[in-house]
Design a protein around this motif. Structure first.
Motif, PDB file in Angstrom:
ATOM      1  N   ASP A  91       1.105  -1.002   0.140  1.00  0.00           N
ATOM      2  CA  ASP A  91      -0.015   0.309   0.027  1.00  0.00           C
ATOM      3  C   ASP A  91       0.823   1.316   0.074  1.00  0.00           C
ATOM      4  OD1 ASP A  91      -1.829   2.146   0.756  1.00  0.00           O
ATOM      5  OD2 ASP A  91      -2.329   1.411   2.269  1.00  0.00           O
ATOM      6  N   PRO A  92       0.950   1.506  -1.100  1.00  0.00           N
ATOM      7  CA  PRO A  92       1.459   3.200  -1.118  1.00  0.00           C
ATOM      8  C   PRO A  92       1.406   4.120   0.016  1.00  0.00           C
ATOM      9  CG  PRO A  92       0.767   3.050  -3.063  1.00  0.00           C
ATOM     10  CD  PRO A  92      -0.119   1.663  -2.025  1.00  0.00           C
ATOM     11  N   THR A  93      -0.430   4.913   0.582  1.00  0.00           N
ATOM     12  CA  THR A  93      -0.650   5.358   0.411  1.00  0.00           C
ATOM     13  C   THR A  93      -0.147   6.721   1.759  1.00  0.00           C
ATOM     14  OG1 THR A  93      -2.824   4.240   0.702  1.00  0.00           O
ATOM     15  CG2 THR A  93      -2.334   6.560   2.394  1.00  0.00           C
ATOM     16  N   GLN A  94       1.166   5.767   1.982  1.00  0.00           N
ATOM     17  CA  GLN A  94       1.610   6.384   3.085  1.00  0.00           C
ATOM     18  C   GLN A  94       3.346   7.390   2.880  1.00  0.00           C
ATOM     19  OE1 GLN A  94       0.917   7.330   6.553  1.00  0.00           O
ATOM     20  NE2 GLN A  94      -0.437   6.055   5.738  1.00  0.00           N
ATOM     21  N   LEU A  95       3.257   6.440   0.827  1.00  0.00           N
ATOM     22  CA  LEU A  95       4.624   7.415   0.570  1.00  0.00           C
ATOM     23  C   LEU A  95       3.767   8.436  -0.381  1.00  0.00           C
ATOM     24  CD1 LEU A  95       7.151   7.326  -1.672  1.00  0.00           C
ATOM     25  CD2 LEU A  95       5.680   5.409  -2.573  1.00  0.00           C
ATOM     26  N   PHE A  96       2.552   8.154  -0.705  1.00  0.00           N
ATOM     27  CA  PHE A  96       1.888   9.939  -0.979  1.00  0.00           C
ATOM     28  C   PHE A  96       1.402  10.573  -0.268  1.00  0.00           C
ATOM     29  CE2 PHE A  96      -0.453   7.047  -5.338  1.00  0.00           C
ATOM     30  CZ  PHE A  96       0.783   6.472  -5.682  1.00  0.00           C
ATOM     31  N   GLN A  97       1.351  10.196   0.709  1.00  0.00           N
ATOM     32  CA  GLN A  97       1.590  11.081   1.787  1.00  0.00           C
ATOM     33  C   GLN A  97       2.576  11.684   2.130  1.00  0.00           C
ATOM     34  OE1 GLN A  97      -0.606   9.798   5.224  1.00  0.00           O
ATOM     35  NE2 GLN A  97       0.256  11.485   6.980  1.00  0.00           N
ATOM     36  N   ALA A  98       3.469  11.261   1.993  1.00  0.00           N
ATOM     37  CA  ALA A  98       4.984  11.978   2.238  1.00  0.00           C
ATOM     38  C   ALA A  98       5.949  12.802   1.180  1.00  0.00           C
ATOM     39  CB  ALA A  98       6.076  10.880   2.350  1.00  0.00           C
ATOM     40  N   MET A  99       4.856  12.106   0.003  1.00  0.00           N
ATOM     41  CA  MET A  99       4.935  13.549  -1.387  1.00  0.00           C
ATOM     42  C   MET A  99       4.620  14.572  -1.356  1.00  0.00           C
ATOM     43  SD  MET A  99       5.132   9.912  -4.714  1.00  0.00           S
ATOM     44  CE  MET A  99       5.286  11.531  -5.991  1.00  0.00           C
ATOM     45  N   SER A 100       3.019  14.308  -0.716  1.00  0.00           N
ATOM     46  CA  SER A 100       2.962  15.339  -1.256  1.00  0.00           C
ATOM     47  C   SER A 100       2.792  16.531   0.250  1.00  0.00           C
ATOM     48  CB  SER A 100       0.990  15.440  -0.139  1.00  0.00           C
ATOM     49  OG  SER A 100       0.036  16.601   0.075  1.00  0.00           O
ATOM     50  N   ALA A 101       3.679  15.918   1.143  1.00  0.00           N
ATOM     51  CA  ALA A 101       4.158  16.632   2.179  1.00  0.00           C
ATOM     52  C   ALA A 101       5.174  17.588   1.300  1.00  0.00           C
ATOM     53  CB  ALA A 101       4.349  16.538   3.924  1.00  0.00           C
ATOM     54  N   LEU A 102       6.504  16.958   1.058  1.00  0.00           N
ATOM     55  CA  LEU A 102       7.511  17.272   0.374  1.00  0.00           C
ATOM     56  C   LEU A 102       7.038  18.350  -1.263  1.00  0.00           C
ATOM     57  CD1 LEU A 102       9.775  14.076  -0.276  1.00  0.00           C
ATOM     58  CD2 LEU A 102       9.628  16.116   1.954  1.00  0.00           C
ATOM     59  N   LEU A 103       5.758  17.992  -1.625  1.00  0.00           N
ATOM     60  CA  LEU A 103       5.790  19.100  -2.655  1.00  0.00           C
ATOM     61  C   LEU A 103       5.627  20.524  -1.731  1.00  0.00           C
ATOM     62  CD1 LEU A 103       4.789  19.803  -5.582  1.00  0.00           C
ATOM     63  CD2 LEU A 103       2.653  18.727  -4.946  1.00  0.00           C
ATOM     64  N   GLN A 104       4.246  20.521  -0.822  1.00  0.00           N
ATOM     65  CA  GLN A 104       4.087  21.321   0.177  1.00  0.00           C
ATOM     66  C   GLN A 104       5.023  22.193   0.689  1.00  0.00           C
ATOM     67  OE1 GLN A 104       1.067  20.081   2.383  1.00  0.00           O
ATOM     68  NE2 GLN A 104      -0.456  19.134   1.070  1.00  0.00           N
ATOM     69  N   SER A 105       6.173  21.315   1.026  1.00  0.00           N
ATOM     70  CA  SER A 105       7.288  22.253   1.511  1.00  0.00           C
ATOM     71  C   SER A 105       8.436  22.841   0.738  1.00  0.00           C
ATOM     72  CB  SER A 105       7.836  21.557   2.916  1.00  0.00           C
ATOM     73  OG  SER A 105       8.473  20.257   1.944  1.00  0.00           O
ATOM     74  N   GLY A 106       8.338  22.354  -0.620  1.00  0.00           N
ATOM     75  CA  GLY A 106       8.358  22.643  -1.937  1.00  0.00           C
ATOM     76  C   GLY A 106      10.124  21.849  -1.810  1.00  0.00           C
ATOM     77  N   ARG A 107      10.309  21.120  -0.942  1.00  0.00           N
ATOM     78  CA  ARG A 107      11.381  20.136  -1.313  1.00  0.00           C
ATOM     79  C   ARG A 107      11.119  19.244  -2.354  1.00  0.00           C
ATOM     80  NH1 ARG A 107      12.405  17.683   4.516  1.00  0.00           N
ATOM     81  NH2 ARG A 107      10.012  17.731   4.892  1.00  0.00           N
ATOM     82  N   LEU A 108      10.288  19.500  -2.832  1.00  0.00           N
ATOM     83  CA  LEU A 108      10.059  18.206  -3.934  1.00  0.00           C
ATOM     84  C   LEU A 108       9.426  18.757  -4.773  1.00  0.00           C
ATOM     85  CD1 LEU A 108      10.410  14.694  -4.766  1.00  0.00           C
ATOM     86  CD2 LEU A 108       8.000  15.068  -3.942  1.00  0.00           C
ATOM     87  N   ASN A 109      10.262  19.003  -6.433  1.00  0.00           N
ATOM     88  CA  ASN A 109       9.854  19.650  -7.237  1.00  0.00           C
ATOM     89  C   ASN A 109       8.997  18.828  -8.590  1.00  0.00           C
ATOM     90  OD1 ASN A 109       9.262  21.623  -9.399  1.00  0.00           O
ATOM     91  ND2 ASN A 109      11.783  22.012  -9.686  1.00  0.00           N
ATOM     92  N   PRO A 110       7.272  18.899  -8.483  1.00  0.00           N
ATOM     93  CA  PRO A 110       7.246  18.132 -10.285  1.00  0.00           C
ATOM     94  C   PRO A 110       7.409  18.443 -11.189  1.00  0.00           C
ATOM     95  CG  PRO A 110       5.580  19.188  -9.107  1.00  0.00           C
ATOM     96  CD  PRO A 110       6.767  20.497  -8.291  1.00  0.00           C
ATOM     97  N   ALA A 111       7.913  19.771 -11.699  1.00  0.00           N
ATOM     98  CA  ALA A 111       9.229  19.470 -13.092  1.00  0.00           C
ATOM     99  C   ALA A 111      10.872  18.900 -13.199  1.00  0.00           C
ATOM    100  CB  ALA A 111       9.959  21.281 -13.133  1.00  0.00           C
ATOM    101  N   ARG A 112      10.840  18.373 -11.752  1.00  0.00           N
ATOM    102  CA  ARG A 112      12.289  17.700 -11.936  1.00  0.00           C
ATOM    103  C   ARG A 112      12.097  15.797 -11.481  1.00  0.00           C
ATOM    104  NH1 ARG A 112      16.683  20.796 -10.821  1.00  0.00           N
ATOM    105  NH2 ARG A 112      17.817  18.514 -10.648  1.00  0.00           N
ATOM    106  N   TYR A 113      10.730  15.145 -10.329  1.00  0.00           N
ATOM    107  CA  TYR A 113      10.694  14.216 -10.351  1.00  0.00           C
ATOM    108  C   TYR A 113       9.325  13.140 -10.521  1.00  0.00           C
ATOM    109  CZ  TYR A 113       9.116  10.720  -6.368  1.00  0.00           C
ATOM    110  OH  TYR A 113       8.811  10.294  -6.681  1.00  0.00           O
ATOM    111  N   VAL A 114      10.059  12.122 -11.012  1.00  0.00           N
ATOM    112  CA  VAL A 114       8.626  11.199 -11.308  1.00  0.00           C
ATOM    113  C   VAL A 114       8.626   9.854 -10.880  1.00  0.00           C
ATOM    114  CG1 VAL A 114       9.563  11.072 -13.497  1.00  0.00           C
ATOM    115  CG2 VAL A 114       6.918  10.653 -13.169  1.00  0.00           C
ATOM    116  N   LEU A 115       7.387   9.809 -10.527  1.00  0.00           N
ATOM    117  CA  LEU A 115       7.286   7.835  -9.577  1.00  0.00           C
ATOM    118  C   LEU A 115       6.908   7.914 -11.206  1.00  0.00           C
ATOM    119  CD1 LEU A 115       7.777   5.953  -7.809  1.00  0.00           C
ATOM    120  CD2 LEU A 115       5.829   6.835  -6.367  1.00  0.00           C
ATOM    121  N   ARG A 116       7.265   6.462 -11.642  1.00  0.00           N
ATOM    122  CA  ARG A 116       6.663   5.282 -12.039  1.00  0.00           C
ATOM    123  C   ARG A 116       5.789   4.252 -11.820  1.00  0.00           C
ATOM    124  NH1 ARG A 116       9.094   4.192 -18.588  1.00  0.00           N
ATOM    125  NH2 ARG A 116       8.088   6.425 -18.569  1.00  0.00           N
TER     126      ARG A 116
END
Length: 432
Positions: free
Chosen positions: A245-270
């Motif tokens: 179950d990747p629910t907590q992974l998706f939550q972590a990605m959301s938190a990193l996105l909101q804090s500016g530590r994850l850039n959608p233009a530089r990262y993709v999960l396939r």
């Protein structure tokens, strides 16, 4: 020395598509002759497979006898308006394979006079076939469980669970050896059946096949990155709603996105061949990360390996309820040599296998905060071009050829001097 023969009973075999379980049997079939054993394969008719592909048929060595006994998928072939009696799916939906496999197996034993039998789970009907042919012929039998069978809460249906438990108990009483793919599973079953000699419950791990990588590295290099300019983290294979179950992974990605530590233009999960794309698409949308999630359909086996080679990093998902299991693709991940992020219980067998290979990025799959820290560190290492190297010795030890040598050794042990082949019931009188 004359080649000895082993009759191998396996549901997962080409042209079945979409299961990494194929590789265990297929590579045993390929390499056992190097160690003095000729395989004869008893498998299911392809109609039983929900998906099939011809891409691995060429990997079956020339001259190997393969018999495909009649079989149906109860849910697809024997249901009326989507419903069917429960007994037609116990112990599994392919129990219709049993009658034809027994008839074909008896004929194979009569014609080829194998020295031993081998059957492999996770299709429980395979062990029913193995046990029945063992009783009919008197031949020694190795039951390959791979992973634990009757577990707490699995299967969920009580009657199915009871059928699994009966098969498990019967197998432990009758099989010469029982093999598992992880240390935790071996330990669990030695404790579960203390009356059975511990040395008869044996570890034979999964692995990777070096021959499958021939030419792939050059091809992958010529094609380059999956997403130039982006870091692509790849998960290849089914994403089970409970076990992965990747629910907590998706939550972590959301938190990193909101804090500016994850850039959608530089990262993709396939996520490749998840078998649950609709659920994952909705889950990603709920967490506001749909732009960073790429859901893609299945590939052929070699194409999937090449994709791993082209990825920037590889993702492992394994929940704590699978601590005694190791995903088979981990060994291919290790052979590929790309950096690995392991989201799994640090106390489980999966984490142990990763640590032995030098993987440092490990966090519990159910801990969003720990995942966020591990993912941020992993991406930083990718961007800096400084991921920790894998341990060469741990990788090279995981070859399918080595695993086949281990199986051949067990097969030799079944032919003890106290029980020579000439004294075995090669066929019971009723089968002559």
């Amino acid at each position: 020395m004359a080649m000895k023969r082993v009759l191998m009973i396996a549901y997962h075999f080409p042209p079945l598509a979409g299961s990494s379980g194929i590789q265990r049997t297929l590579r045993f079939v390929r390499y056992l002759p190097e160690f003095g054993w000729e395989p004869i394969v008893l498998t299911a008719h392809p109609r039983a497979y929900e998906r099939s592909s011809d891409d691995q048929l060429a990997d079956i060595p020339d001259g190997v006898v393969v018999v495909r006994a009649p079989a149906f998928d109860t849910a697809r072939h024997l249901a009326v308006a989507g419903r069917y009696p429960g007994f037609l799916a116990r112990p599994d939906r392919w129990v219709s394979w049993l009658p034809g496999a027994l008839w074909a197996g008896r004929k194979l034993i009569k014609n080829y006079r194998p020295h031993a039998l081998w059957s492999t789970y996770p299709i429980a009907t395979a062990h029913l076939i193995g046990h029945a042919l063992h009783r009919m012929s008197g031949l020694p039998w190795i039951a390959d469980f791979r992973d634990p069978m009757a577990q707490d809460g699995y299967p969920a249906n009580p009657k199915t669970w009871a059928s699994f438990k009966r098969i498990e108990e019967t197998t432990f009483k009758s099989a010469t050896f029982r093999t598992f793919t992880t240390p935790g599973a071996v330990r669990m079953y030695r404790e579960r059946y203390p009356e059975s000699p511990a040395e008869r419950t044996v570890l034979i791990e999964n692995g990777y096949d070096e021959d499958s990588f021939v030419g792939l590295e050059a091809s992958a290099a010529s094609k380059g990155s999956l997403h130039p300019g982006k870091i692509t983290l790849l998960h290849s294979g089914i994403v089970y709603p409970s076990e992965r179950d990747p629910t907590q992974l998706f939550q972590a990605m959301s938190a990193l996105l909101q804090s500016g530590r994850l850039n959608p233009a530089r990262y993709v999960l396939r996520l490749r061949a998840t078998a649950h794309d609709d659920w994952l698409k909705n889950l990603a949308a709920e967490h506001g990360i749909a732009d960073m999630i790429e859901l893609v359909p299945p590939l052929s086996y070699r194409e999937a390996l090449e994709e791993m080679l082209r990825a920037d990093g590889l993702l492992v998902l394994q929940a704590a309820n699978c601590n005694d299991q190791i995903p088979a693709k981990i060994y291919e991940y290790l052979r590929v040599g790309r950096p690995i992020l392991g989201l799994t219980d640090p106390m489980g067998d999966t984490a142990g296998a990763l640590r032995r290979a030098g993987v440092a990025g490990i966090a519990p799959l159910d801990d969003a905060e720990a995942i966020a820290a591990a993912l941020a560190d992993f991406i930083a290492q990718m961007q800096a071009g400084s991921p920790l190297p894998l341990t060469t010795e741990a990788v090279s030890a995981g070859s399918r050829r080595q695993r086949s040598a281990e199986l051949a050794g067990l097969l030799e042990e079944t032919l003890s001097p106290e029980r020579p082949l000439a004294e075995c019931r090669v066929l019971s009188p009723t089968l002559q």
